[in-house]
Design an enzyme around this catalytic site. Structure first.
Site, PDB file in Angstrom:
ATOM      1  N   ILE A 238      92.743   1.046  19.392  1.00  0.00           N
ATOM      2  CA  ILE A 238      92.903   2.373  18.490  1.00  0.00           C
ATOM      3  C   ILE A 238      92.467   3.579  19.449  1.00  0.00           C
ATOM      4  O   ILE A 238      92.831   4.750  19.639  1.00  0.00           O
ATOM      5  CB  ILE A 238      92.046   2.297  17.277  1.00  0.00           C
ATOM      6  CG1 ILE A 238      92.586   1.036  16.147  1.00  0.00           C
ATOM      7  CG2 ILE A 238      92.205   3.671  16.567  1.00  0.00           C
ATOM      8  CD1 ILE A 238      91.751   0.888  14.962  1.00  0.00           C
ATOM      9  N   SER A 239      91.431   3.301  20.173  1.00  0.00           N
ATOM     10  CA  SER A 239      90.714   4.428  20.833  1.00  0.00           C
ATOM     11  C   SER A 239      89.820   3.706  22.001  1.00  0.00           C
ATOM     12  O   SER A 239      89.319   2.739  21.889  1.00  0.00           O
ATOM     13  CB  SER A 239      89.712   5.282  19.979  1.00  0.00           C
ATOM     14  OG  SER A 239      88.489   5.390  20.626  1.00  0.00           O
ATOM     15  N   THR A 240      89.842   4.503  23.155  1.00  0.00           N
ATOM     16  CA  THR A 240      89.224   4.242  24.377  1.00  0.00           C
ATOM     17  C   THR A 240      88.316   5.413  24.568  1.00  0.00           C
ATOM     18  O   THR A 240      88.711   6.540  24.986  1.00  0.00           O
ATOM     19  CB  THR A 240      89.840   3.902  25.615  1.00  0.00           C
ATOM     20  OG1 THR A 240      91.304   3.372  25.051  1.00  0.00           O
ATOM     21  CG2 THR A 240      89.326   3.068  26.400  1.00  0.00           C
ATOM     22  N   GLY A 241      87.081   5.149  24.238  1.00  0.00           N
ATOM     23  CA  GLY A 241      85.909   6.257  24.499  1.00  0.00           C
ATOM     24  C   GLY A 241      85.308   6.001  25.812  1.00  0.00           C
ATOM     25  O   GLY A 241      85.567   5.258  26.433  1.00  0.00           O
ATOM     26  N   GLU A 243      82.126   5.246  25.581  1.00  0.00           N
ATOM     27  CA  GLU A 243      81.239   4.367  25.335  1.00  0.00           C
ATOM     28  C   GLU A 243      81.710   3.138  24.689  1.00  0.00           C
ATOM     29  O   GLU A 243      80.915   2.179  24.219  1.00  0.00           O
ATOM     30  CB  GLU A 243      80.050   5.027  24.468  1.00  0.00           C
ATOM     31  CG  GLU A 243      79.104   5.903  25.394  1.00  0.00           C
ATOM     32  CD  GLU A 243      78.924   7.110  24.778  1.00  0.00           C
ATOM     33  OE1 GLU A 243      79.281   7.368  23.761  1.00  0.00           O
ATOM     34  OE2 GLU A 243      78.178   8.069  25.441  1.00  0.00           O
ATOM     35  N   VAL A 245      85.137   0.938  23.076  1.00  0.00           N
ATOM     36  CA  VAL A 245      86.629   0.791  22.654  1.00  0.00           C
ATOM     37  C   VAL A 245      87.017   0.158  21.570  1.00  0.00           C
ATOM     38  O   VAL A 245      86.164  -0.916  21.276  1.00  0.00           O
ATOM     39  CB  VAL A 245      87.405  -0.357  23.794  1.00  0.00           C
ATOM     40  CG1 VAL A 245      88.816  -0.401  23.884  1.00  0.00           C
ATOM     41  CG2 VAL A 245      86.806   0.020  25.313  1.00  0.00           C
ATOM     42  N   VAL A 246      87.892   0.776  20.852  1.00  0.00           N
ATOM     43  CA  VAL A 246      88.016   0.263  19.405  1.00  0.00           C
ATOM     44  C   VAL A 246      89.323  -0.496  19.208  1.00  0.00           C
ATOM     45  O   VAL A 246      90.436   0.148  19.538  1.00  0.00           O
ATOM     46  CB  VAL A 246      87.881   1.428  18.386  1.00  0.00           C
ATOM     47  CG1 VAL A 246      87.997   0.837  16.841  1.00  0.00           C
ATOM     48  CG2 VAL A 246      86.306   2.164  18.434  1.00  0.00           C
ATOM     49  N   LYS A 266      84.685  -2.867  17.309  1.00  0.00           N
ATOM     50  CA  LYS A 266      83.867  -1.734  18.352  1.00  0.00           C
ATOM     51  C   LYS A 266      83.224  -2.438  19.310  1.00  0.00           C
ATOM     52  O   LYS A 266      82.333  -2.890  19.081  1.00  0.00           O
ATOM     53  CB  LYS A 266      83.002  -0.892  17.397  1.00  0.00           C
ATOM     54  CG  LYS A 266      82.820   0.218  18.319  1.00  0.00           C
ATOM     55  CD  LYS A 266      81.924   1.542  17.615  1.00  0.00           C
ATOM     56  CE  LYS A 266      81.486   2.605  18.281  1.00  0.00           C
ATOM     57  NZ  LYS A 266      81.072   3.643  17.571  1.00  0.00           N
ATOM     58  N   ASP A 382      75.339  12.847  16.054  1.00  0.00           N
ATOM     59  CA  ASP A 382      76.699  12.985  16.616  1.00  0.00           C
ATOM     60  C   ASP A 382      77.605  13.515  15.538  1.00  0.00           C
ATOM     61  O   ASP A 382      78.967  13.183  15.844  1.00  0.00           O
ATOM     62  CB  ASP A 382      77.027  11.808  17.577  1.00  0.00           C
ATOM     63  CG  ASP A 382      78.264  12.012  18.376  1.00  0.00           C
ATOM     64  OD1 ASP A 382      78.560  13.191  18.839  1.00  0.00           O
ATOM     65  OD2 ASP A 382      78.932  11.276  18.883  1.00  0.00           O
TER      66      ASP A 382
HETATM   67  P1  ADP Z   1      82.938   6.552  20.139  1.00  0.00           P
HETATM   68  O1  ADP Z   1      81.529   6.216  20.195  1.00  0.00           O
HETATM   69  O2  ADP Z   1      83.677   5.638  21.322  1.00  0.00           O
HETATM   70  O3  ADP Z   1      83.387   7.812  19.604  1.00  0.00           O
HETATM   71  P2  ADP Z   1      83.821   5.612  17.407  1.00  0.00           P
HETATM   72  O4  ADP Z   1      83.106   4.770  16.526  1.00  0.00           O
HETATM   73  O5  ADP Z   1      83.808   7.264  17.229  1.00  0.00           O
HETATM   74  O6  ADP Z   1      83.362   5.479  18.965  1.00  0.00           O
HETATM   75  O7  ADP Z   1      85.292   5.311  17.515  1.00  0.00           O
HETATM   76  C1  ADP Z   1      86.578   5.934  18.228  1.00  0.00           C
HETATM   77  C2  ADP Z   1      87.449   6.181  17.437  1.00  0.00           C
HETATM   78  O8  ADP Z   1      88.073   4.650  16.922  1.00  0.00           O
HETATM   79  C3  ADP Z   1      87.293   6.948  16.241  1.00  0.00           C
HETATM   80  O9  ADP Z   1      87.408   8.351  16.350  1.00  0.00           O
HETATM   81  C4  ADP Z   1      88.563   6.635  15.074  1.00  0.00           C
HETATM   82  O10 ADP Z   1      89.547   7.237  15.565  1.00  0.00           O
HETATM   83  C5  ADP Z   1      88.488   5.075  15.589  1.00  0.00           C
HETATM   84  N1  ADP Z   1      87.519   4.393  14.671  1.00  0.00           N
HETATM   85  C6  ADP Z   1      86.642   3.733  14.793  1.00  0.00           C
HETATM   86  N2  ADP Z   1      86.136   3.115  13.644  1.00  0.00           N
HETATM   87  C7  ADP Z   1      87.057   3.025  12.752  1.00  0.00           C
HETATM   88  C8  ADP Z   1      87.220   2.494  11.810  1.00  0.00           C
HETATM   89  N3  ADP Z   1      86.272   1.534  11.020  1.00  0.00           N
HETATM   90  N4  ADP Z   1      88.490   2.493  11.032  1.00  0.00           N
HETATM   91  C9  ADP Z   1      89.399   3.203  11.704  1.00  0.00           C
HETATM   92  N5  ADP Z   1      89.224   3.905  12.786  1.00  0.00           N
HETATM   93  C10 ADP Z   1      88.073   3.830  13.485  1.00  0.00           C
HETATM   94 MG    MG Z   2      83.221   9.014  18.323  1.00  0.00          MG
END
Ligand code: ADP
Ligand code: MG
Length: 499
Positions: A238-241, A243, A245-246, A266, A382
């Site tokens: 879903i996302s690669t940040g 810190e 990867v989700v 996560k 944050d």
């Molecule tokens: P980071 O520390 O990398 O920002 P996040 O917890 O914010 O990590 O997660 C990154 C992204 O993943 C979020 O912006 C969101 O879009 C998606 N995400 C994270 N947790 C969930 C969740 N429980 N359900 C849906 N999307 C999620």
């Molecule tokens: Mg975040």
């Protein structure tokens, strides 16, 4: 896989063939057979049955078998090497025949400090005397030049010390080994090429980490979750940040609790440098302080995941809309998915809302911040439109691994920053009811810092003074000035079988 079928019978990890039984009576044979049969049923191939029961994926099973096989092959090799060399001072190394090359053997040093201070090694043999500059020692008949074979040989042995630290040169000096120039040169050559090979291997590994978002160890942990049935399937990222990867995954089942149909994994990144600058969130968090100081960096990453889990649990208790924790496994946190049918809920920054909904969202956020501060005793630290999701007409808070208690030495400054993000965002989106950062700060904390001239510097000075007073109080009394409700509500960590 065909490696498994190429093994000589005596090297089979599953044990060698039983020797032919001597002739005996029928009754003996019967009981002997029965005994063997029972024995086999009970404990034959323990490794195989163990894996078979927990593994459903063929690929995974194959990999695990191969890994197990390689390890046992190496053990056998080591034993043969020992037998071959016996007590001899000169030994032949079977190192090159190993399946798991030392550089690839990642298991050995995972969580240990894998270096030692070798500067003061009391066991190091003295270096042999070197020849003086003039190129010879002694006089007349007893003269020894620098070309003397013995001196040269010893010198070569000593020079092996300069090889890369991972090259095992043994105690050549101790046993007065004399290496000819030819031997020394080819050893040196070998070391260089090994170093290059190792560097190449390392590079390859690093690349794959970047490409596939997670390292092999993490992937194995993820596979294991699927194999254990906690997850049905891992779908995609879903996302690669920076810190984390989700991943999105379909929930499976756990014995003690239901697993939602859709979950996220996560994965906290184990590349340490990204976390360096976040140390202060955890170092000064007294809940984790004690453990932080004792841990190596890899384990610190796990603390982040653990911290997020504890914080989410507190928030759930206060009925704040947030993901529900399903499972924590090392640096992987499994939690409920906010969204529907594989589509994650949009971030507040991306969602298009009418003005009524936007105003409503602001009041929700205000209320959530108050709940978080007053009920959970937490500051998000944050909070911004990036870490708030809009789902089913509600604001959901996520990403709380860095959240801390207000008594954290910089807790109020973090709260102020959160307030600024929230206030700025809603004001930009045209919500006229959105409070200023100062009003919001007071409304959330209940601290009533005078807003007056609305000079940020003054306001900040007041905040820092409060933090300082709090710290002094803690120093003096060993107590917090704010009500502290930590530890009690935090669920105990599940014991981690792999540790
Ligand atoms: P980071 O520390 O990398 O920002 P996040 O917890 O914010 O990590 O997660 C990154 C992204 O993943 C979020 O912006 C969101 O879009 C998606 N995400 C994270 N947790 C969930 C969740 N429980 N359900 C849906 N999307 C999620
Ligand atoms: Mg975040």
């Amino acid at each position: 896989m065909n490696k498994i079928f190429l093994i000589a019978p005596q090297l089979s990890p599953w044990g060698s063939a039983a020797p032919a039984a001597p002739a005996c009576s029928l009754a003996d044979v019967m009981s002997e057979q029965l005994a063997t049969q029972l024995d086999e049923e009970n404990n034959a191939f323990p490794a195989l049955t163990e894996y078979a029961s927990e593994t459903t994926s063929d690929l995974m099973l194959a990999k695990m078998l191969q890994m197990q096989f390689d390890r046992e092959f190496d053990d056998q090799l080591r034993r043969e090497e020992k037998k071959f060399n016996g007590e001899s001072k000169v030994s032949i190394s079977f190192e090159n025949y190993r399946m798991v090359h030392p550089y690839e053997d990642s298991d050995s040093s995972e969580d240990e400090v894998d270096w030692q201070d070798t500067r003061h090694d009391p066991y190091k043999a003295d270096k042999p005397q070197t020849t003086p500059r003039r190129g010879f020692t002694g006089k007349g008949k007893n003269i020894t030049t620098k070309h003397d074979a013995e001196t040269c040989g010893r010198k070569n042995t000593a020079r092996m010390d300069n090889f890369a630290p991972e090259v095992h040169v043994g105690d050549g000096l101790g046993m007065d080994l004399k290496l000819s120039n030819q031997v020394f040169n080819s050893l040196k050559q070998h070391c260089y090429s090994e170093q290059r090979r190792s560097a190449r291997l390392h590079e390859k590994k690093e690349h794959s980490t970047a490409e596939q978002a997670v390292d092999p160890r993490t992937r194995l942990l993820m596979y294991k979750m699927v194999n254990a049935g906690v997850l049905e399937n891992i779908n995609g990222c879903i996302s690669t940040g920076k810190e984390s990867v989700v991943f999105h995954a379909d929930g499976g089942s756990l014995e003690e609790q239901p697993v939602p149909d859709e979950v996220v994994l996560k994965v906290f990144k184990t590349t340490l440098n990204e976390f360096k600058n976040r140390d202060r969130y955890i170092k000064d968090d007294y809940r984790f302080k004690e453990r932080f100081s004792k841990l190596n960096p890899r384990k610190v990453i796990r603390l982040w995941a653990e911290k997020e889990m504890h914080n989410l649990a507190r928030m759930k208790k206060a009925e704040i809309p947030c993901p529900e924790v399903v499972l924590l496994k090392k640096h992987i946190l499994v939690m409920s998915f906010i969204g529907k049918d594989h589509v994650p809920a949009p971030k507040l920054k991306d969602v298009v809302l009418n003005s009524e909904d936007m105003k409503n969202a602001f009041y929700q956020v205000l209320h959530l911040m108050q709940l978080m501060y007053q009920e959970c005793n937490l500051v998000h630290a944050d909070l911004s439109e990036y870490n708030m999701l809009w789902h089913e007409g509600k604001v959901w808070l996520i990403d709380v691994s860095q959240s801390i208690e207000p008594t954290h030495p910089h807790g109020l400054e973090f709260l102020f920053r959160d307030c600024r993000n929230v206030s700025t965002f809603f004001q930009k989106r045209g919500v006229s009811e959105a409070m200023s950062v100062y009003e919001l700060f007071n409304a959330v904390s209940g601290l009533n810092i005078p807003v007056g001239a609305e000079e940020e510097a003054e306001f900040m000075a007041e905040i820092v003074a409060l933090e300082k007073r709090n710290e002094d109080h803690v120093q003096k009394r060993g107590k917090k000035t704010f009500p502290v409700t930590c530890e009690d509500g935090d669920p105990p960590l599940k014991p981690d079988a792999d540790d």
